[in-house]
Design a protein around this motif. Structure first.
Motif, PDB file in Angstrom:
ATOM      1  N   ALA A 252       0.864  -1.182   0.066  1.00  0.00           N
ATOM      2  CA  ALA A 252       0.012   0.024   0.040  1.00  0.00           C
ATOM      3  C   ALA A 252       0.653   1.148   0.081  1.00  0.00           C
ATOM      4  O   ALA A 252       0.640   2.177  -0.593  1.00  0.00           O
ATOM      5  N   ALA A 253       2.064   1.216   0.988  1.00  0.00           N
ATOM      6  CA  ALA A 253       2.835   2.429   0.908  1.00  0.00           C
ATOM      7  C   ALA A 253       3.461   2.660  -0.562  1.00  0.00           C
ATOM      8  O   ALA A 253       3.600   3.777  -0.918  1.00  0.00           O
ATOM      9  N   SER A 254       3.849   1.614  -1.163  1.00  0.00           N
ATOM     10  CA  SER A 254       4.410   1.875  -2.550  1.00  0.00           C
ATOM     11  C   SER A 254       3.389   2.410  -3.562  1.00  0.00           C
ATOM     12  O   SER A 254       3.736   3.139  -4.221  1.00  0.00           O
ATOM     13  N   ARG A 255       2.271   2.137  -3.328  1.00  0.00           N
ATOM     14  CA  ARG A 255       1.263   2.531  -4.206  1.00  0.00           C
ATOM     15  C   ARG A 255       1.035   3.859  -3.997  1.00  0.00           C
ATOM     16  O   ARG A 255       0.825   4.608  -4.931  1.00  0.00           O
ATOM     17  N   LEU A 256       0.817   4.247  -2.812  1.00  0.00           N
ATOM     18  CA  LEU A 256       0.554   5.832  -2.417  1.00  0.00           C
ATOM     19  C   LEU A 256       1.613   6.560  -2.902  1.00  0.00           C
ATOM     20  O   LEU A 256       1.500   7.665  -3.492  1.00  0.00           O
ATOM     21  N   LEU A 257       3.045   6.099  -2.725  1.00  0.00           N
ATOM     22  CA  LEU A 257       4.045   6.730  -3.036  1.00  0.00           C
ATOM     23  C   LEU A 257       4.044   7.121  -4.651  1.00  0.00           C
ATOM     24  O   LEU A 257       4.346   8.290  -5.138  1.00  0.00           O
ATOM     25  N   ALA A 258       3.737   6.011  -5.470  1.00  0.00           N
ATOM     26  CA  ALA A 258       3.555   6.103  -6.812  1.00  0.00           C
ATOM     27  C   ALA A 258       2.546   6.908  -7.281  1.00  0.00           C
ATOM     28  O   ALA A 258       3.086   7.827  -8.433  1.00  0.00           O
ATOM     29  N   GLU A 259       1.478   6.785  -6.791  1.00  0.00           N
ATOM     30  CA  GLU A 259       0.482   7.786  -7.169  1.00  0.00           C
ATOM     31  C   GLU A 259       0.516   9.177  -6.925  1.00  0.00           C
ATOM     32  O   GLU A 259       0.619  10.202  -7.639  1.00  0.00           O
ATOM     33  N   THR A 260       1.141   9.602  -5.569  1.00  0.00           N
ATOM     34  CA  THR A 260       1.494  11.135  -5.263  1.00  0.00           C
ATOM     35  C   THR A 260       2.689  11.546  -6.163  1.00  0.00           C
ATOM     36  O   THR A 260       2.943  12.670  -6.621  1.00  0.00           O
ATOM     37  N   ALA A 261       3.662  10.471  -6.498  1.00  0.00           N
ATOM     38  CA  ALA A 261       4.793  11.084  -7.419  1.00  0.00           C
ATOM     39  C   ALA A 261       4.252  11.183  -8.891  1.00  0.00           C
ATOM     40  O   ALA A 261       4.903  12.400  -9.411  1.00  0.00           O
ATOM     41  N   GLY A 262       3.245  10.619  -9.045  1.00  0.00           N
ATOM     42  CA  GLY A 262       2.645  10.689 -10.436  1.00  0.00           C
ATOM     43  C   GLY A 262       1.605  12.131 -10.450  1.00  0.00           C
ATOM     44  O   GLY A 262       1.172  12.403 -11.762  1.00  0.00           O
ATOM     45  N   GLY A 263       1.301  12.574  -9.350  1.00  0.00           N
ATOM     46  CA  GLY A 263       0.629  13.764  -9.224  1.00  0.00           C
ATOM     47  C   GLY A 263      -1.060  13.178  -9.321  1.00  0.00           C
ATOM     48  O   GLY A 263      -2.080  14.017  -9.718  1.00  0.00           O
ATOM     49  N   GLU A 264      -1.237  11.813  -9.363  1.00  0.00           N
ATOM     50  CA  GLU A 264      -2.482  11.302  -9.353  1.00  0.00           C
ATOM     51  C   GLU A 264      -3.365  11.268  -8.027  1.00  0.00           C
ATOM     52  O   GLU A 264      -2.748  11.618  -6.859  1.00  0.00           O
ATOM     53  N   GLY A 265      -4.497  11.185  -7.843  1.00  0.00           N
ATOM     54  CA  GLY A 265      -5.190  11.203  -6.726  1.00  0.00           C
ATOM     55  C   GLY A 265      -4.955   9.979  -6.151  1.00  0.00           C
ATOM     56  O   GLY A 265      -4.870   8.901  -6.684  1.00  0.00           O
ATOM     57  N   ALA A 266      -4.791   9.897  -4.609  1.00  0.00           N
ATOM     58  CA  ALA A 266      -4.538   8.606  -4.086  1.00  0.00           C
ATOM     59  C   ALA A 266      -5.680   7.739  -3.968  1.00  0.00           C
ATOM     60  O   ALA A 266      -6.874   7.947  -4.036  1.00  0.00           O
ATOM     61  N   GLY A 267      -5.453   6.440  -4.473  1.00  0.00           N
ATOM     62  CA  GLY A 267      -6.508   5.308  -4.637  1.00  0.00           C
ATOM     63  C   GLY A 267      -6.913   4.915  -3.198  1.00  0.00           C
ATOM     64  O   GLY A 267      -7.690   4.161  -2.891  1.00  0.00           O
ATOM     65  N   LEU A 268      -6.124   5.221  -1.887  1.00  0.00           N
ATOM     66  CA  LEU A 268      -6.460   4.782  -0.829  1.00  0.00           C
ATOM     67  C   LEU A 268      -7.536   5.563  -0.114  1.00  0.00           C
ATOM     68  O   LEU A 268      -8.064   6.391  -0.827  1.00  0.00           O
ATOM     69  N   GLU A 269      -8.041   5.075   0.908  1.00  0.00           N
ATOM     70  CA  GLU A 269      -9.011   5.810   1.484  1.00  0.00           C
ATOM     71  C   GLU A 269      -8.776   7.124   1.819  1.00  0.00           C
ATOM     72  O   GLU A 269      -7.715   7.632   2.122  1.00  0.00           O
ATOM     73  N   ALA A 270     -10.082   7.823   1.383  1.00  0.00           N
ATOM     74  CA  ALA A 270      -9.913   9.380   1.657  1.00  0.00           C
ATOM     75  C   ALA A 270      -9.100   9.886   3.045  1.00  0.00           C
ATOM     76  O   ALA A 270      -9.349   9.273   4.019  1.00  0.00           O
ATOM     77  N   GLY A 271      -8.465  10.678   3.104  1.00  0.00           N
ATOM     78  CA  GLY A 271      -7.579  10.978   4.381  1.00  0.00           C
ATOM     79  C   GLY A 271      -6.234  10.261   4.572  1.00  0.00           C
ATOM     80  O   GLY A 271      -5.628  10.962   5.267  1.00  0.00           O
ATOM     81  N   ILE A 272      -6.117   9.305   4.159  1.00  0.00           N
ATOM     82  CA  ILE A 272      -4.807   8.571   4.446  1.00  0.00           C
ATOM     83  C   ILE A 272      -3.702   9.319   3.942  1.00  0.00           C
ATOM     84  O   ILE A 272      -2.840   9.557   4.432  1.00  0.00           O
ATOM     85  N   ALA A 273      -3.725   9.792   2.349  1.00  0.00           N
ATOM     86  CA  ALA A 273      -2.637  10.463   2.005  1.00  0.00           C
ATOM     87  C   ALA A 273      -2.288  11.690   2.605  1.00  0.00           C
ATOM     88  O   ALA A 273      -0.935  11.927   3.088  1.00  0.00           O
ATOM     89  N   ALA A 274      -3.210  12.373   3.143  1.00  0.00           N
ATOM     90  CA  ALA A 274      -2.855  13.503   4.154  1.00  0.00           C
ATOM     91  C   ALA A 274      -2.369  13.415   5.444  1.00  0.00           C
ATOM     92  O   ALA A 274      -1.466  13.941   6.044  1.00  0.00           O
ATOM     93  N   ALA A 275      -2.779  12.033   5.995  1.00  0.00           N
ATOM     94  CA  ALA A 275      -2.194  11.827   7.155  1.00  0.00           C
ATOM     95  C   ALA A 275      -0.760  11.451   7.412  1.00  0.00           C
ATOM     96  O   ALA A 275      -0.339  11.257   8.418  1.00  0.00           O
ATOM     97  N   LEU A 276      -0.372  10.938   6.165  1.00  0.00           N
ATOM     98  CA  LEU A 276       0.861  10.280   6.072  1.00  0.00           C
ATOM     99  C   LEU A 276       1.817  11.005   5.410  1.00  0.00           C
ATOM    100  O   LEU A 276       3.100  11.048   5.464  1.00  0.00           O
ATOM    101  N   SER A 277       1.363  12.374   4.926  1.00  0.00           N
ATOM    102  CA  SER A 277       2.247  13.417   4.096  1.00  0.00           C
ATOM    103  C   SER A 277       3.222  14.015   5.013  1.00  0.00           C
ATOM    104  O   SER A 277       2.908  14.117   6.293  1.00  0.00           O
ATOM    105  N   PRO A 278       4.547  14.180   4.621  1.00  0.00           N
ATOM    106  CA  PRO A 278       5.344  14.934   5.322  1.00  0.00           C
ATOM    107  C   PRO A 278       4.960  16.276   5.508  1.00  0.00           C
ATOM    108  O   PRO A 278       5.575  17.148   6.460  1.00  0.00           O
ATOM    109  N   ALA A 279       3.915  16.727   4.812  1.00  0.00           N
ATOM    110  CA  ALA A 279       3.676  18.248   5.216  1.00  0.00           C
ATOM    111  C   ALA A 279       2.978  18.430   6.611  1.00  0.00           C
ATOM    112  O   ALA A 279       3.301  19.454   7.204  1.00  0.00           O
ATOM    113  N   ARG A 280       2.788  17.604   7.343  1.00  0.00           N
ATOM    114  CA  ARG A 280       2.280  17.490   8.733  1.00  0.00           C
ATOM    115  C   ARG A 280       3.644  18.174   9.542  1.00  0.00           C
ATOM    116  O   ARG A 280       3.592  18.414  10.655  1.00  0.00           O
ATOM    117  N   PHE A 281       4.907  17.756   8.995  1.00  0.00           N
ATOM    118  CA  PHE A 281       6.030  18.448   9.908  1.00  0.00           C
ATOM    119  C   PHE A 281       6.631  19.339   9.245  1.00  0.00           C
ATOM    120  O   PHE A 281       7.712  19.810   9.694  1.00  0.00           O
TER     121      PHE A 281
END
Length: 282
Positions: A252-281
């Motif tokens: 799941a982590a590699s899928r999320l990384l690939a999606e965010t690297a490609g500028g796609e919307g995360a295919g995982l449950e809504a909010g997970i990408a934001a909760a794991l983003s380095p932007a929180r730091f």
């Protein structure tokens, strides 16, 4: 890739509050000690309560790694080992990474350096996120009988755990000692203390080790994964802070990384990408 294992939680008298909290958190069913002993024949007389789930699975980590390697190579990736990074610099086209085996360039840089991830960020001119490498030690010991059908067994409060491993047993003291990034090794005293906790719950004596080792499990300040582009430099992507759950979360982590690297919307449950983003730091 997955095979049934089961999880047995056991406790001695002083640990019952921790046992109840962990039993409820993991959704385990409390079972009679007779059933616990049938599941784990070396259950010690000091154990007063037990809980179990048959839904815990073993993960074939080597098979998972080899599958990822095959997919990467099929997609044109080159695997370069023994090449520590000596410098990172931004270029007009992206990034240039210097190593003793040559320089590598690319439009995006993925920081998947484990315990060294903050140091890699600093080399790229970015502030750290506060990763804490914590040592986890392991001992491999002889089993008194065939353990292949035994569940994974854990002491209440995650004070130790044991699981079968190719005819032997792996026992961990569940240590989380802060360390600087390095090639870790097991501390003899830490192992001895953990094995003593195991012996207090098991009807066997540990007389020798087959092997011992340690690794560094790296945690972000909130103990959640850090995945995605750094808002200070979107072409620098983090894949770090997996703690002790790197294998379990890898797909799941590699899928999320690939999606965010490609500028796609995360295919995982809504909010997970934001909760794991380095932007929180940042």
């Amino acid at each position: 890739m997955l095979s049934p294992r089961g999880l047995l939680l056991v406790t001695a008298e002083p640990e019952q509050a921790a046992f109840e909290a962990e039993r409820d958190q993991l959704g385990l069913e409390e079972i009679p000690l007779e059933r616990a002993r049938a599941l784990w024949p070396i259950l010690g007389d000091g154990v007063v309560r037990a809980a179990f789930s048959d839904e815990t699975l073993d993960l074939d980590t080597d098979r998972l790694l080899q599958g990822f390697l095959r997919e990467a190579r099929a997609a044109g990736a080159e695997i370069v080992t023994g090449a520590p990074v000596t410098a990172i610099r931004r270029t007009g086209e992206g990034w240039r990474v210097e190593t003793p085996k040559g320089a590598f360039s690319g439009g995006r840089l993925v920081n998947a350096a484990g315990a060294w991830a903050d140091r890699v960020a600093a080399m790229a001119g970015l502030p750290p996120i506060g990763l804490r490498p914590l040592r986890r030690s392991m001992a491999r010991i002889p089993a008194p009988m065939d353990p292949s059908a035994w569940p994974m067994v854990e002491g209440a409060g995650e004070s130790w755990y044991m699981k079968p491993d190719a005819g032997a047993l792996i026992v961990s003291p569940c240590d989380e000692d802060p360390m600087e990034p390095h090639d870790a090794w097991a501390d003899d005293m830490v192992l001895a203390e953990g094995l003593a906790r195991f012996e207090a719950h098991a009807a066997m004596e540990v007389t020798r080790l087959l092997a011992s080792w340690a690794g560094l499990r790296s945690f972000a300040p909130d103990r959640r994964l850090v995945i995605g582009p750094d808002p200070l430099e979107p072409a620098f992507l983090w894949c770090a802070g997996q703690g002790g759950y790197g294998f379990q979360t890898a797909c799941a982590a590699s899928r999320l990384l690939a999606e965010t690297a490609g500028g796609e919307g995360a295919g995982l449950e809504a909010g997970i990408a934001a909760a794991l983003s380095p932007a929180r730091f940042r």
